[in-house]
Scaffold this motif. Structure first.
Motif, short mmCIF file in Angstrom:
data_model
loop_
_atom_site.label_atom_id
_atom_site.label_comp_id
_atom_site.label_asym_id
_atom_site.label_seq_id
_atom_site.Cartn_x
_atom_site.Cartn_y
_atom_site.Cartn_z
N MET A 1 42.17 34.50 31.63
CA MET A 1 42.07 34.73 33.07
C MET A 1 41.43 33.52 33.74
SD MET A 1 40.86 38.72 33.32
CE MET A 1 41.15 38.72 35.09
N ASP A 2 41.80 33.29 35.02
CA ASP A 2 41.23 32.20 35.77
C ASP A 2 39.75 32.46 36.02
OD1 ASP A 2 40.69 31.14 38.86
OD2 ASP A 2 41.75 29.72 37.55
N SER A 3 38.91 31.48 35.64
CA SER A 3 37.46 31.68 35.73
C SER A 3 36.99 31.84 37.17
CB SER A 3 36.72 30.52 35.06
OG SER A 3 37.05 29.29 35.70
N ASP A 4 37.62 31.11 38.12
CA ASP A 4 37.21 31.21 39.52
C ASP A 4 37.50 32.59 40.09
OD1 ASP A 4 36.28 28.63 39.46
OD2 ASP A 4 38.16 27.77 40.23
N SER A 5 38.69 33.09 39.83
CA SER A 5 39.05 34.41 40.34
C SER A 5 38.20 35.50 39.69
CB SER A 5 40.53 34.68 40.10
OG SER A 5 40.84 34.66 38.71
N THR A 6 37.90 35.32 38.40
CA THR A 6 37.05 36.29 37.72
C THR A 6 35.66 36.31 38.33
OG1 THR A 6 38.26 35.99 35.64
CG2 THR A 6 36.05 36.93 35.50
N SER A 7 35.11 35.14 38.56
CA SER A 7 33.78 35.05 39.16
C SER A 7 33.76 35.66 40.56
CB SER A 7 33.34 33.58 39.22
OG SER A 7 32.08 33.46 39.84
N GLU A 8 34.82 35.42 41.35
CA GLU A 8 34.91 35.99 42.69
C GLU A 8 34.92 37.51 42.61
OE1 GLU A 8 35.80 34.66 46.04
OE2 GLU A 8 34.79 32.87 45.31
N ALA A 9 35.73 38.08 41.71
CA ALA A 9 35.86 39.53 41.61
C ALA A 9 34.57 40.19 41.15
CB ALA A 9 36.99 39.89 40.65
N LEU A 10 33.76 39.47 40.38
CA LEU A 10 32.50 40.03 39.88
C LEU A 10 31.32 39.74 40.79
CD1 LEU A 10 32.89 39.17 36.08
CD2 LEU A 10 33.29 41.38 37.20
N THR A 11 31.57 39.06 41.92
CA THR A 11 30.47 38.68 42.81
C THR A 11 30.58 39.34 44.18
OG1 THR A 11 30.32 36.53 41.71
CG2 THR A 11 29.25 36.74 43.85
N TYR A 12 31.80 39.37 44.74
CA TYR A 12 31.97 39.83 46.12
C TYR A 12 32.68 41.18 46.17
CZ TYR A 12 30.71 35.06 47.33
OH TYR A 12 30.05 33.87 47.45
N LYS A 13 32.32 41.93 47.18
CA LYS A 13 32.95 43.24 47.40
C LYS A 13 34.29 43.06 48.10
CE LYS A 13 32.64 47.44 50.16
NZ LYS A 13 33.94 47.13 50.82
N GLU A 14 35.32 43.72 47.55
CA GLU A 14 36.63 43.75 48.17
C GLU A 14 37.00 45.20 48.48
OE1 GLU A 14 37.89 41.05 49.02
OE2 GLU A 14 36.94 39.56 47.72
N LYS A 15 38.11 45.38 49.17
CA LYS A 15 38.54 46.74 49.50
C LYS A 15 38.89 47.53 48.26
CE LYS A 15 40.29 45.75 54.15
NZ LYS A 15 41.47 45.80 55.05
N GLU A 16 39.47 46.85 47.27
CA GLU A 16 39.84 47.49 46.02
C GLU A 16 39.22 46.70 44.86
OE1 GLU A 16 41.63 50.25 45.68
OE2 GLU A 16 42.02 50.50 47.83
N PRO A 17 38.77 47.36 43.82
CA PRO A 17 38.23 46.65 42.66
C PRO A 17 39.34 45.98 41.84
CG PRO A 17 38.31 49.00 42.20
CD PRO A 17 38.72 48.84 43.65
N ASP A 18 39.02 44.87 41.23
CA ASP A 18 39.95 44.17 40.34
C ASP A 18 39.79 44.75 38.94
OD1 ASP A 18 41.40 42.44 38.76
OD2 ASP A 18 40.83 40.66 39.91
N ILE A 19 40.67 45.70 38.60
CA ILE A 19 40.54 46.42 37.33
C ILE A 19 40.75 45.49 36.14
CG2 ILE A 19 41.48 48.29 35.93
CD1 ILE A 19 39.83 49.18 38.33
N ASN A 20 41.68 44.56 36.24
CA ASN A 20 41.91 43.64 35.12
C ASN A 20 40.67 42.80 34.83
OD1 ASN A 20 44.56 44.37 34.46
ND2 ASN A 20 45.38 43.15 36.15
N THR A 21 39.99 42.37 35.90
CA THR A 21 38.77 41.60 35.70
C THR A 21 37.69 42.45 35.05
OG1 THR A 21 39.25 40.19 37.60
CG2 THR A 21 36.96 40.28 36.86
N LEU A 22 37.55 43.71 35.47
CA LEU A 22 36.55 44.60 34.88
C LEU A 22 36.88 44.88 33.41
CD1 LEU A 22 35.93 47.19 37.75
CD2 LEU A 22 34.40 45.39 36.95
N ARG A 23 38.16 45.06 33.09
CA ARG A 23 38.55 45.28 31.70
C ARG A 23 38.20 44.06 30.85
NH1 ARG A 23 44.41 45.84 31.61
NH2 ARG A 23 44.11 46.20 29.37
N TYR A 24 38.46 42.87 31.40
CA TYR A 24 38.14 41.63 30.68
C TYR A 24 36.63 41.50 30.47
CZ TYR A 24 37.36 36.65 29.91
OH TYR A 24 36.93 35.45 29.41
#
Length: 689
Positions: A1-24
């Motif tokens: 997975m792209d490290s930047d997108s992973t870091s973004e998903a684990l840092t900022y709140k979005e309307k929907e959670p990034d399930i693939n990032t959470l699984r990773y």
């Protein structure tokens, strides 16, 4: 997975959670914690005396058997014995500990005593379900696995059950419903009325109920029989239930953490109704992800089990694995921080059950404690089995060697001519031989004079390491240190329970504590009020002699109390509970009730004395009794009879004299210490000033 997108998903709140990032993130966390899982597996096996090649007959077998086939292979429960003793000590301390709430702000001083009483009631009454059982499990985890993780939340649910109701019973609940059903029209209105009267009913069941009531006059409807609205406390296995990233030093500063748990299909369907879980996600879980492998109790890391006598893995076909992800996320707009929870499955990427802000939570809903703070990283821990492993192995070696030596002494090796081994051996057997001396016993090893001393030394060292050496002052300090660590954790759990009550609990609760004549009403008050909740217990109080000396010293202090700083009633409560909490709770009564009882008993006695019946003085309450007698004899009619009726006056004098003697005996105890009556000026004692 792209490290930047992973870091973004684990840092900022979005309307929907990034399930693939959470699984990773979940898979990476579990993989990187393998070193800690290995420590826990080893500790688990050492405590339970599991090792490779162990047999049920406690004998060594196979090519690697030493010193011979069938040699002793006994268990040595050095680790388990000390963990069990410490757990018993922890729970005894918790049961007898003093729970107090200290105010942080001056405005909270007035409520601190009431909050202390409420917290005691929460623990003793069962208001927090399974609190002590969860703490006992946690004590075992802390000692065996080095970490204690406790989840604290609020459980609010209506538990409904189907019940057969006829039209008359429905009329008692809501006459409008029964009338609308009997009229036979406006079914939409009837459905709405049914859903109002029976909140947990579905629309389809409501339609079915209308048809059955019109046809048979009865139907099954969901009735709420039990409502749950209380704190929820769960102890989570640090190697199987709850995971932090391996680099974490402060659990509450972790960017995310995971809680893995299991549900039945029925529980998942109930979550749709009670917690608003996504219905499509739940149906997908039930259809395709039912069934998990449970391995070695909490140690569920697939394919990584310890060798044991039995295969502890089993198929739980009705369970479904669910993962809760807790994240500390930042809002992009204003930079505000919040704790967010996502419920998902580790192998399903097409959706999730729920994504929500944990409103009212400033930290993760868990309390975490380490057995030893000898490293900054959370998972760099020592366990009791880790500390005692070498000692237990040495104790086992000494015991095995003594058993093997005794086996040789019981039946030494038999010496015989080559090719002429005896075919039988035993008491009363016929053993043929050619010449005397053909058969003989080999020499046996000398008695192991130092083996028992070595084992005793090892056991004593184990006691010192665990704080269980009753003869060592340093060991007592170690014991107090371990008890304080456990009680501090329990105090933090109670503090979080109280915060949950302030935010999610009912506006008021009735509770009762010893020392109060009536149930008290506790209002949850300001949700921002803060208290330091302390649970403390001195391990020396387990020694009856030490406890007796402490109580004697406290009683002696009352003789120096000239300003009334010591509350005698509170001292009496403390002494009674120190002797036996169960008996104290049943015999102690509130001060007001005790005074009323003395007044009632004395007035009954006076009525009988007036009627001509002689009565003895009561065994306690002399001062209150004398006040009642003085007020009674000051009445004009009673005073007149005392002057005219000699027998009545004699009975009264004898009754009052016994109370006077009781008070004199109490004063004599003080006179015996100083030699004379206490110095005083008027009614004020100056003795000791």
């Amino acid at each position: 997975m792209d490290s930047d997108s992973t870091s973004e998903a684990l840092t900022y709140k979005e309307k929907e959670p990034d399930i693939n990032t959470l699984r990773y993130a979940y898979d990476q966390t579990v993989t990187e914690l393998e070193a800690y899982f290995d420590l826990c597996r080893t500790s688990y096996d050492d405590r339970r005396n599991w090792w490779a090649g162990k047999s049920r007959d406690h004998r060594k077998h196979g090519a690697d058997a030493f010193p011979w086939e069938g040699a002793a292979d006994m268990e040595a429960h050095t680790i388990d014995e000390r963990i069990t003793r410490l757990v018993a000590l922890f729970m005894s301390s918790l049961n007898r500990a003093n729970i107090r709430a200290f105010p942080v702000e001056s405005s909270d001083i007035a409520r601190s005593k009431l909050v202390s009483g409420f917290l005691k009631w929460m623990v003793s009454s069962g208001y927090i379900p399974r609190f002590k059982k969860e703490m006992e499990l946690g004590a075992n985890y802390l000692l065996e696995r080095g970490l204690l993780v406790t989840y604290v939340g609020w459980l609010r649910e209506d538990r409904s059950y189907l019940q057969l109701l006829d039209i008359n019973q429905i009329a008692e609940i809501n006459p409008e419903v029964s009338n609308a059903i009997l009229e036979g029209d406006k079914d939409d209105l009837v459905i709405d009325l049914l859903m109002i009267s029976f909140p947990t009913i579905s629309k389809s069941r409501a339609k079915k109920a209308i048809k059955e009531l019109r046809k048979k006059g009865e139907t099954e409807l969901p009735i709420v029989r039990r409502q749950v609205n209380a704190p929820e406390v769960k102890t989570l296995a640090p190697d199987g239930d709850f995971f932090f990233p391996p680099y974490v030093t402060d659990p509450q500063r972790a960017p995310y953490c995971f809680w893995r748990t299991y549900y039945t299909a029925q529980e998942l369907l109930n979550k749709v109704q009670t917690d608003g879980w996504d219905e499509d996600f739940v149906e997908e879980m039930i259809d395709k992800y039912r069934g998990v492998n449970i391995d070695s109790i909490e140690r569920e890391q697939e394919g990584r089990r310890s060798t044991s006598l039995t295969d502890n893995a089993y198929e739980a076909n009705e369970l479904i694995e669910i993962v809760y992800s807790y994240q500390r996320l930042i809002d992009r707009e204003d930079g505000s921080e919040g704790i967010y929870c996502t419920v998902f499955h580790k192998e399903y990427s097409e959706g999730y059950a729920k994504f929500e802000l944990l409103n009212g939570y400033e930290d993760y809903p868990v309390v975490v404690s380490k057995l030893s703070e000898d490293s900054k990283r959370l998972y760099d821990v020592q366990t009791i089995p880790d500390v005692l492993r070498g000692i237990q192995n040495q104790v086992k070696v000494e015991r095995d060697s003594r058993i093997d030596r005794n086996s040789l002494a019981t039946l030494p090796p038999i010496l015989h001519p080559v090719g002429q081994a005896p075919t039988d051996w035993g008491p009363g057997r016929m053993i043929p031989y050619r010449r005397k001396g053909d058969l003989d016993f080999a020499p046996t090893p000398p008695p192991p004079t130092g083996s028992i001393e070595i084992e005793r030394t090892m056991e004593e060292q184990a006691d010192r390491l665990c704080g269980l050496d009753e003869t060592s002052n340093i060991s007592q300090i170690r014991k107090q240190f371990l008890v304080d660590k456990f009680l501090n954790h329990a105090g933090e759990v109670l503090k979080m329970c109280y915060r949950c009550y302030q935010r999610f609990g009912p506006d008021s609760t009735f509770f009762r504590v010893t020392g109060s004549p009536d149930p008290q009403t506790f209002d949850k008050g300001d949700p921002d009020e803060n208290f330091d909740i302390i649970i403390d217990f001195d391990v020396l109080n387990n020694d009856p002699d030490t406890q007796e000396k402490k109580l004697q010293q406290m009683v002696a202090l009352t003789q120096m109390d000239r300003n009334g700083r010591i509350d005698i009633n509170s001292l009496l409560d403390s002494a009674a509970f120190a002797i036996d909490p169960v008996i104290a709770d049943s015999v102690l009564q509130p001060v007001e009730a005790a005074q009323e009882q003395v007044v009632r008993q004395v007035t009954d006695d006076l009525a009988k004395i007036f009627a001509g019946i002689e009565m003895p003085a009561r065994p306690n309450g002399a001062q209150i009794a004398m006040q009642v007698i003085q007020q009674y004899t000051s009445q004009p009619d009673v005073a007149q009879r005392l002057q005219s009726d000699e027998a009545f006056a004699g009975r009264m004098q004898k009754y009052a004299g016994q109370y006077t003697f009781q008070m004199q005996q109490m004063q004599n105890a003080q006179i015996g210490r100083v030699g004379t009556e206490p110095a005083q000026m008027g009614d004020i004692q100056t003795q000791g000033m």
